[in-house]
Write an enzyme that holds these catalytic residues in place. Structure first.
Site, PDB file in Angstrom:
ATOM      1  N   GLY A  47      -4.834   3.738  -6.025  1.00 50.08           N
ATOM      2  CA  GLY A  47      -4.143   2.820  -5.841  1.00 50.08           C
ATOM      3  C   GLY A  47      -4.820   1.616  -5.254  1.00 50.08           C
ATOM      4  O   GLY A  47      -4.397   1.033  -4.205  1.00 50.08           O
ATOM      5  N   THR A  50      -4.080  -3.684  -5.915  1.00 55.31           N
ATOM      6  CA  THR A  50      -3.182  -4.722  -5.195  1.00 55.31           C
ATOM      7  C   THR A  50      -2.679  -4.169  -3.939  1.00 55.31           C
ATOM      8  O   THR A  50      -3.122  -3.187  -3.341  1.00 55.31           O
ATOM      9  CB  THR A  50      -1.983  -4.942  -6.144  1.00 55.31           C
ATOM     10  OG1 THR A  50      -0.990  -3.716  -6.188  1.00 55.31           O
ATOM     11  CG2 THR A  50      -2.046  -5.436  -7.337  1.00 55.31           C
ATOM     12  N   GLY A  51      -2.041  -5.144  -3.102  1.00 54.55           N
ATOM     13  CA  GLY A  51      -1.633  -4.980  -1.777  1.00 54.55           C
ATOM     14  C   GLY A  51      -2.485  -4.288  -0.700  1.00 54.55           C
ATOM     15  O   GLY A  51      -3.673  -4.611  -0.537  1.00 54.55           O
ATOM     16  N   ALA A 111      -2.942   7.860 -12.108  1.00 54.42           N
ATOM     17  CA  ALA A 111      -3.474   8.716 -11.013  1.00 54.42           C
ATOM     18  C   ALA A 111      -2.647   9.971 -10.866  1.00 54.42           C
ATOM     19  O   ALA A 111      -3.160  10.880 -10.112  1.00 54.42           O
ATOM     20  CB  ALA A 111      -3.221   7.847  -9.916  1.00 54.42           C
ATOM     21  N   TYR A 234      16.313   1.127   3.166  1.00 51.29           N
ATOM     22  CA  TYR A 234      14.737   1.532   3.307  1.00 51.29           C
ATOM     23  C   TYR A 234      14.812   3.047   4.114  1.00 51.29           C
ATOM     24  O   TYR A 234      14.596   3.953   3.486  1.00 51.29           O
ATOM     25  CB  TYR A 234      13.741   0.554   3.767  1.00 51.29           C
ATOM     26  CG  TYR A 234      12.483   0.953   3.355  1.00 51.29           C
ATOM     27  CD1 TYR A 234      11.940   0.352   2.103  1.00 51.29           C
ATOM     28  CD2 TYR A 234      11.613   1.523   4.175  1.00 51.29           C
ATOM     29  CE1 TYR A 234      10.588   0.778   1.867  1.00 51.29           C
ATOM     30  CE2 TYR A 234      10.203   1.808   3.753  1.00 51.29           C
ATOM     31  CZ  TYR A 234      10.022   1.505   2.618  1.00 51.29           C
ATOM     32  OH  TYR A 234       8.679   1.639   2.250  1.00 51.29           O
ATOM     33  N   LYS A 243       9.264   8.706   2.341  1.00 49.40           N
ATOM     34  CA  LYS A 243       8.213   8.413   3.082  1.00 49.40           C
ATOM     35  C   LYS A 243       8.272   9.710   4.072  1.00 49.40           C
ATOM     36  O   LYS A 243       7.394   9.930   4.669  1.00 49.40           O
ATOM     37  CB  LYS A 243       8.557   7.098   3.819  1.00 49.40           C
ATOM     38  CG  LYS A 243       8.145   5.871   2.709  1.00 49.40           C
ATOM     39  CD  LYS A 243       6.842   6.234   2.083  1.00 49.40           C
ATOM     40  CE  LYS A 243       6.639   4.718   1.381  1.00 49.40           C
ATOM     41  NZ  LYS A 243       5.357   4.559   0.687  1.00 49.40           N
TER      42      LYS A 243
END
Length: 392
Positions: A47, A50-51, A111, A234, A243
């Protein structure tokens, strides 16, 4: 061609190659200014385009002279149309790394698949031997299980009850209320399958079985917690459930492969992923104003420099009670959160610019796609069909 921003909702569907390179070069300068001895030397970033993933790659390469292999799934230029921002970011990164005499290669593909894992392992064996840091920074709306072929889709929803709070229409600059219906059990399960720790574990197992993890290898995946006002959608919602599974995976990876695997909880920043989360853009706009006034605002690159230099390789992990690294510590300082909480009920469409840094949010958003960078001539004709220097 002349490339201009075309924004649809929370996504810009065009990207500027010269602007993306300017942004990458900006981050490189930050990493170089904080350069220090030690740190990782052979890094796999899953990954990487970006970011936080991109910024970690930059921080490792230009802050520690690390060789980096990046994995991502981006769109090259097709039929004369601009490539995705992540593609141009990766082209720019490789170009700068090669100019600096650093190893930098990339793999563009899914991926989640066995094929891309095998390609990465083959490249590590041929070029690097082993890696001493594995960064897992994937953010995808869907995942196909490589064994069953079943495709799962993630969603951003609360769990248990409808969530209603203030949000920001970033297109119109309007503050309004949003209500989000709760997820059902199937949506919760699917989100964990996409955004949870299962694929991170599969990567680490494949790398370990192939013998390409160096002794003392470290691995890190990224998370976010944020303030209580965002928790329903979230931290306590579907993404938060995923998460928590990433935290489970960190413990499992550490035990299974004898490595140090951590979850790093990072600061709220403007990314393609965060732009899609209701409530969060308004929170970020207020937060930016507060933190910039205090002088401790950070973007992705500053966060990742601090993660590598101070936490992972600085001997000062500062793990919380859940054994997570917290580089969101400045964001979550009580005085910062109190200042945000004071503004939250007062903010309206009319006073948005006075009470928040919405202009800073908009600037960061445009920069994600290579627009709004100083020194870039956006009226100039640019080449949009750029290959990856390493071949990809």
């Amino acid at each position: 061609m002349i490339v201009q921003p075309r924004i649809r909702g929370f996504v810009c569907i065009t990207a500027h190659p010269v602007g993306c390179e300017a942004k990458v070069r900006q981050e490189i300068e930050v990493a170089k200014a904080a350069k220090q001895d030690g740190g990782p030397k052979k890094v796999l970033v899953i990954g990487a385009s970006t970011g936080y993933g991109l910024s970690t790659r930059i921080a490792a390469a230009f802050g520690h002279d690390a060789a980096t292999l990046g994995v991502f799934f981006e769109r090259p230029s097709q039929k004369g149309k601009p490539a995705s921002a992540g593609w141009y970011n990766s082209v720019a990164f490789e170009k700068a790394a090669h100019e600096a005499g650093l190893y930098a290669k990339s793999i563009n593909g899914d991926a989640f698949s066995h094929e891309i894992k095998a390609r990465a392992i083959e490249m590590i064996k041929e070029d690097l031997g082993q890696v001493d840091l594995v960064v897992y920074s994937l953010a995808s709306p869907r995942r196909t299980d490589p064994d069953t072929g079943e495709t799962y889709k993630s969603c951003l929803k609360p769990i248990g009850q409808t969530f209603t709070n203030r949000t920001l229409d970033t297109d119109k600059g309007e503050v309004s209320e949003v209500s989000i219906e709760p997820a059902d059990e199937e949506e919760i399960t699917q989100t964990v399958k996409v955004m949870g720790g299962e694929d991170w574990e599969l990567w680490m197992k494949a790398l370990s079985d192939a013998g390409v993890l160096a002794p003392g290898v470290k691995s890190v995946a990224y998370s976010y917690i944020g303030p209580e006002l965002t928790w329903p959608v979230y931290t306590n919602g579907t993404i938060g459930g995923a998460k928590k599974d990433v935290e489970r995976a960190a413990a499992a990876i550490s035990e299974a492969y004898g490595c140090e695997a951590y979850v790093s909880v990072n600061k709220a920043v403007v990314t393609q992923a965060s732009s899609a989360i209701p409530v969060v853009p308004l929170y970020i706009s207020i937060l930016f104003k507060v933190m910039k006034e205090k002088g401790n605002h950070e973007g992705c690159i500053e966060q990742m420099v601090r993660l590598l230099n101070d936490r992972l390789y600085g001997g000062d992990l500062q793990l919380d009670e859940a054994k997570r690294i917290r580089v969101d510590d400045w964001e979550m300082e009580p005085d910062i959160q109190a200042a945000v909480a004071k503004v939250w009920p007062e903010i309206t469409s009319e006073n948005l610019n006075a009470l928040s840094d919405f202009s800073g949010y908009q600037q960061d958003f445009l920069e994600l796609f290579g627009f709004g960078l100083p020194g870039v001539d956006y009226e100039a004709d640019v080449e949009v069909d750029l290959p990856l220097p390493s071949g990809g």
